[in-house]
Write a protein that holds these residues in place. Sequence first.
Motif, PDB file in Angstrom:
ATOM      1  N   ALA A 143     -40.257 -11.503 -30.102  1.00 26.87           N
ATOM      2  CA  ALA A 143     -40.465 -11.972 -31.472  1.00 26.87           C
ATOM      3  C   ALA A 143     -39.174 -12.542 -32.058  1.00 26.87           C
ATOM      4  CB  ALA A 143     -40.992 -10.830 -32.340  1.00 26.87           C
ATOM      5  N   VAL A 144     -38.059 -11.886 -31.770  1.00 24.25           N
ATOM      6  CA  VAL A 144     -36.778 -12.393 -32.262  1.00 24.25           C
ATOM      7  C   VAL A 144     -36.458 -13.732 -31.615  1.00 24.25           C
ATOM      8  CG1 VAL A 144     -34.290 -11.986 -32.310  1.00 24.25           C
ATOM      9  CG2 VAL A 144     -35.865 -10.116 -32.818  1.00 24.25           C
ATOM     10  N   PHE A 145     -36.565 -13.809 -30.312  1.00 24.74           N
ATOM     11  CA  PHE A 145     -36.243 -15.060 -29.625  1.00 24.74           C
ATOM     12  C   PHE A 145     -37.154 -16.195 -30.088  1.00 24.74           C
ATOM     13  CE2 PHE A 145     -34.349 -12.918 -25.568  1.00 24.74           C
ATOM     14  CZ  PHE A 145     -33.197 -12.624 -26.282  1.00 24.74           C
ATOM     15  N   LEU A 146     -38.460 -15.935 -30.168  1.00 26.28           N
ATOM     16  CA  LEU A 146     -39.403 -16.977 -30.560  1.00 26.28           C
ATOM     17  C   LEU A 146     -39.239 -17.380 -32.019  1.00 26.28           C
ATOM     18  CD1 LEU A 146     -42.550 -15.598 -28.738  1.00 26.28           C
ATOM     19  CD2 LEU A 146     -41.409 -17.760 -28.216  1.00 26.28           C
ATOM     20  N   GLY A 147     -38.864 -16.426 -32.863  1.00 30.06           N
ATOM     21  CA  GLY A 147     -38.730 -16.728 -34.279  1.00 30.06           C
ATOM     22  C   GLY A 147     -37.431 -17.400 -34.664  1.00 30.06           C
ATOM     23  N   VAL A 148     -36.373 -17.127 -33.906  1.00 32.28           N
ATOM     24  CA  VAL A 148     -35.031 -17.555 -34.319  1.00 32.28           C
ATOM     25  C   VAL A 148     -34.512 -18.737 -33.511  1.00 32.28           C
ATOM     26  CG1 VAL A 148     -32.620 -16.802 -34.522  1.00 32.28           C
ATOM     27  CG2 VAL A 148     -34.473 -15.244 -35.161  1.00 32.28           C
ATOM     28  N   LEU A 149     -34.846 -18.795 -32.223  1.00 26.99           N
ATOM     29  CA  LEU A 149     -34.249 -19.797 -31.348  1.00 26.99           C
ATOM     30  C   LEU A 149     -35.094 -21.056 -31.252  1.00 26.99           C
ATOM     31  CD1 LEU A 149     -33.181 -17.417 -28.441  1.00 26.99           C
ATOM     32  CD2 LEU A 149     -31.780 -18.215 -30.352  1.00 26.99           C
ATOM     33  N   LYS A 150     -34.447 -22.156 -30.898  1.00 28.79           N
ATOM     34  CA  LYS A 150     -35.136 -23.427 -30.681  1.00 28.79           C
ATOM     35  C   LYS A 150     -34.494 -24.133 -29.488  1.00 28.79           C
ATOM     36  CE  LYS A 150     -32.233 -26.135 -33.857  1.00 28.79           C
ATOM     37  NZ  LYS A 150     -31.169 -25.110 -33.908  1.00 28.79           N
ATOM     38  N   ALA A 151     -35.171 -25.139 -28.989  1.00 29.27           N
ATOM     39  CA  ALA A 151     -34.646 -25.916 -27.874  1.00 29.27           C
ATOM     40  C   ALA A 151     -33.268 -26.478 -28.230  1.00 29.27           C
ATOM     41  CB  ALA A 151     -35.603 -27.044 -27.516  1.00 29.27           C
ATOM     42  N   GLY A 152     -32.344 -26.347 -27.295  1.00 27.83           N
ATOM     43  CA  GLY A 152     -30.977 -26.803 -27.518  1.00 27.83           C
ATOM     44  C   GLY A 152     -30.020 -25.691 -27.877  1.00 27.83           C
ATOM     45  N   ASP A 153     -30.560 -24.539 -28.303  1.00 26.27           N
ATOM     46  CA  ASP A 153     -29.706 -23.391 -28.613  1.00 26.27           C
ATOM     47  C   ASP A 153     -29.177 -22.763 -27.330  1.00 26.27           C
ATOM     48  OD1 ASP A 153     -29.992 -23.609 -31.346  1.00 26.27           O
ATOM     49  OD2 ASP A 153     -31.585 -22.104 -31.500  1.00 26.27           O
ATOM     50  N   HIS A 154     -28.104 -22.012 -27.500  1.00 29.41           N
ATOM     51  CA  HIS A 154     -27.488 -21.282 -26.392  1.00 29.41           C
ATOM     52  C   HIS A 154     -27.362 -19.820 -26.800  1.00 29.41           C
ATOM     53  CE1 HIS A 154     -23.679 -19.859 -24.271  1.00 29.41           C
ATOM     54  NE2 HIS A 154     -24.515 -20.098 -23.273  1.00 29.41           N
ATOM     55  N   VAL A 155     -27.702 -18.924 -25.871  1.00 24.64           N
ATOM     56  CA  VAL A 155     -27.630 -17.487 -26.119  1.00 24.64           C
ATOM     57  C   VAL A 155     -26.733 -16.837 -25.077  1.00 24.64           C
ATOM     58  CG1 VAL A 155     -28.937 -15.336 -26.305  1.00 24.64           C
ATOM     59  CG2 VAL A 155     -29.958 -17.477 -27.075  1.00 24.64           C
ATOM     60  N   ILE A 156     -25.857 -15.956 -25.542  1.00 22.65           N
ATOM     61  CA  ILE A 156     -25.036 -15.148 -24.634  1.00 22.65           C
ATOM     62  C   ILE A 156     -25.615 -13.747 -24.589  1.00 22.65           C
ATOM     63  CG2 ILE A 156     -22.739 -14.189 -24.180  1.00 22.65           C
ATOM     64  CD1 ILE A 156     -21.602 -16.553 -25.811  1.00 22.65           C
ATOM     65  N   GLY A 157     -25.876 -13.264 -23.396  1.00 20.94           N
ATOM     66  CA  GLY A 157     -26.377 -11.907 -23.234  1.00 20.94           C
ATOM     67  C   GLY A 157     -25.383 -11.055 -22.479  1.00 20.94           C
ATOM     68  N   ALA A 158     -25.338  -9.786 -22.823  1.00 24.95           N
ATOM     69  CA  ALA A 158     -24.538  -8.859 -22.036  1.00 24.95           C
ATOM     70  C   ALA A 158     -25.096  -8.827 -20.622  1.00 24.95           C
ATOM     71  CB  ALA A 158     -24.572  -7.469 -22.667  1.00 24.95           C
ATOM     72  N   ASP A 159     -24.224  -8.802 -19.619  1.00 20.91           N
ATOM     73  CA  ASP A 159     -24.708  -8.847 -18.240  1.00 20.91           C
ATOM     74  C   ASP A 159     -25.274  -7.511 -17.773  1.00 20.91           C
ATOM     75  OD1 ASP A 159     -22.391  -7.354 -17.914  1.00 20.91           O
ATOM     76  OD2 ASP A 159     -21.383  -8.804 -16.617  1.00 20.91           O
ATOM     77  N   GLN A 160     -25.291  -6.498 -18.665  1.00 24.01           N
ATOM     78  CA  GLN A 160     -25.842  -5.204 -18.295  1.00 24.01           C
ATOM     79  C   GLN A 160     -26.997  -4.800 -19.217  1.00 24.01           C
ATOM     80  OE1 GLN A 160     -22.808  -2.230 -17.327  1.00 24.01           O
ATOM     81  NE2 GLN A 160     -21.295  -3.858 -17.253  1.00 24.01           N
ATOM     82  N   LEU A 161     -27.730  -5.800 -19.683  1.00 24.05           N
ATOM     83  CA  LEU A 161     -28.902  -5.527 -20.496  1.00 24.05           C
ATOM     84  C   LEU A 161     -30.022  -4.925 -19.648  1.00 24.05           C
ATOM     85  CD1 LEU A 161     -29.070  -8.840 -22.557  1.00 24.05           C
ATOM     86  CD2 LEU A 161     -28.537  -6.581 -23.488  1.00 24.05           C
ATOM     87  N   TYR A 162     -31.017  -4.367 -20.339  1.00 21.96           N
ATOM     88  CA  TYR A 162     -32.231  -3.895 -19.678  1.00 21.96           C
ATOM     89  C   TYR A 162     -32.784  -4.993 -18.778  1.00 21.96           C
ATOM     90  CZ  TYR A 162     -37.180  -2.576 -19.303  1.00 21.96           C
ATOM     91  OH  TYR A 162     -38.432  -2.295 -18.842  1.00 21.96           O
ATOM     92  N   GLY A 163     -33.303  -4.609 -17.608  1.00 23.16           N
ATOM     93  CA  GLY A 163     -33.701  -5.579 -16.594  1.00 23.16           C
ATOM     94  C   GLY A 163     -34.677  -6.633 -17.072  1.00 23.16           C
ATOM     95  N   ARG A 164     -35.695  -6.245 -17.839  1.00 22.20           N
ATOM     96  CA  ARG A 164     -36.674  -7.216 -18.318  1.00 22.20           C
ATOM     97  C   ARG A 164     -36.084  -8.181 -19.333  1.00 22.20           C
ATOM     98  NH1 ARG A 164     -41.144  -9.005 -15.698  1.00 22.20           N
ATOM     99  NH2 ARG A 164     -41.765  -7.314 -14.302  1.00 22.20           N
ATOM    100  N   THR A 165     -35.126  -7.689 -20.132  1.00 25.34           N
ATOM    101  CA  THR A 165     -34.453  -8.597 -21.069  1.00 25.34           C
ATOM    102  C   THR A 165     -33.628  -9.614 -20.299  1.00 25.34           C
ATOM    103  OG1 THR A 165     -34.332  -6.794 -22.683  1.00 25.34           O
ATOM    104  CG2 THR A 165     -32.977  -8.724 -23.100  1.00 25.34           C
ATOM    105  N   LEU A 166     -32.956  -9.157 -19.238  1.00 28.33           N
ATOM    106  CA  LEU A 166     -32.206 -10.089 -18.394  1.00 28.33           C
ATOM    107  C   LEU A 166     -33.134 -11.140 -17.799  1.00 28.33           C
ATOM    108  CD1 LEU A 166     -29.808  -7.691 -16.431  1.00 28.33           C
ATOM    109  CD2 LEU A 166     -29.164  -9.350 -18.192  1.00 28.33           C
ATOM    110  N   ARG A 167     -34.279 -10.708 -17.324  1.00 25.11           N
ATOM    111  CA  ARG A 167     -35.234 -11.646 -16.732  1.00 25.11           C
ATOM    112  C   ARG A 167     -35.738 -12.642 -17.776  1.00 25.11           C
ATOM    113  NH1 ARG A 167     -38.777 -11.621 -12.231  1.00 25.11           N
ATOM    114  NH2 ARG A 167     -40.673 -12.848 -12.608  1.00 25.11           N
ATOM    115  N   LEU A 168     -36.042 -12.156 -18.963  1.00 29.01           N
ATOM    116  CA  LEU A 168     -36.505 -13.031 -20.040  1.00 29.01           C
ATOM    117  C   LEU A 168     -35.463 -14.095 -20.353  1.00 29.01           C
ATOM    118  CD1 LEU A 168     -38.663 -13.591 -22.235  1.00 29.01           C
ATOM    119  CD2 LEU A 168     -37.452 -11.962 -23.684  1.00 29.01           C
ATOM    120  N   MET A 169     -34.207 -13.669 -20.390  1.00 27.94           N
ATOM    121  CA  MET A 169     -33.142 -14.617 -20.725  1.00 27.94           C
ATOM    122  C   MET A 169     -32.895 -15.630 -19.616  1.00 27.94           C
ATOM    123  SD  MET A 169     -30.251 -12.436 -22.761  1.00 27.94           S
ATOM    124  CE  MET A 169     -29.336 -13.953 -22.955  1.00 27.94           C
TER     125      MET A 169
END
Length: 393
Positions: free
Chosen positions: A88-114
């Motif tokens: 919901a956060v990603f779909l509500g806040v992000l748009k094409a062209g945006d860039h997101v930095i994720g911690a490389d030790q996030l929960y596995g499914r969050t890593l996969r989503l990203m």
Amino acid sequence: MTDHRTSLTRRPDWPTSTSRPVVTPLQPSVVYASPDPDALDAQYEGGTGFTYAREGHPNATVLAQKIDALEGVDGGIITGSGMSAVGAVFLGVLKAGDHVIGADQLYGRTLRLMTEDLPKFGVQTTLADPTDASAIEAAIRRETRMIVVEVVSNPTIRIADMEGIAKLCAERGILLMVDNTFTTPRGYRRFEHGADIVIHSVTKLLAGHSDATLGYAVAKDPALMEQIYVANTSWGMTPSPFDCWLAERGLQSFDLRYDRAEATASALAEALSGLEGVLQVLHPSRPDHPDHNRVTSVLGDRPGNMMSFEVAGGRAAANALTRAVPDLPFAPTLGDVGTTLSHPASSSHRALTPEARAALGISEGFFRVSVGLEDPDLLIRELTHAIAESQKP
């Protein structure tokens, strides 16, 4: 002629009473009737009340308000799962062209989503070490919109450099999203430390009984929160009223459960360290924790109930260990009233290559423990025995 007031297809008004229920009523209704079109318009234009359960219902509102109080904020929403809160956060806040930095030790499914799903929508992602703010800074681009971290990583129990990351976000105008599932507001109140958005898997410690699947999302900025709410509603991430009711019941004992499990986790981590065959024990209470110099400044005296340990012997030892402790549920979950044991290489992080898991410190002998409410001596005996069995030739 049938009297419409007694027809079995017509539902009567709810009985009135001068007293009130002590327990929150369960309200499973999908739809709510309005007196006329003007009243319905007024509701959609900002009035109070409910219309259709996908847009909100009483049990979700009650639960959200209680978690809001824990986080010290208003306006949070309940979603169908922890991952739907992330979505919901990603779909509500992000748009094409945006860039997101994720911690490389996030929960596995969050890593996969990203790494696999967001790029399909034109959102680019980069993973970086959250324990090193300079690594996060090096990943920032002009189009970076958001940084996503867990304060205590799942399952490696590393402590993010929250002060450094929050400072970067404030200076660069980047949104900071924090997954607060592991530490909960009992261990760390994110909005007091620079977060813009907080999510929870309510399924875990907050609900606490492994019988409700829910998420929670909230943003400090009301305009941002509205975007998240709209995405949650439009994509149909509706929470079950019954699950909300169960979670609210579980939340009533949350403080007591968290404190008891936290104390037991510290005792268990101390007991397992130094056992033959144990390569490492990870818990923020340990002086040999790799981020021990940051524990106090980030977590204070709240090390939490989550810990991990690694045994020698790889997959064969892992199989032997789990078989030697049949009364301890081997399951890919956390936050239950009972202790659960999980094996990230075969569950949460199975989608990663062995090399990628190794880079995170996740071997075939690596286990995550969600410590519950058992007697500490019982857990110590069970796991000490299981580790000894895992090391037999």
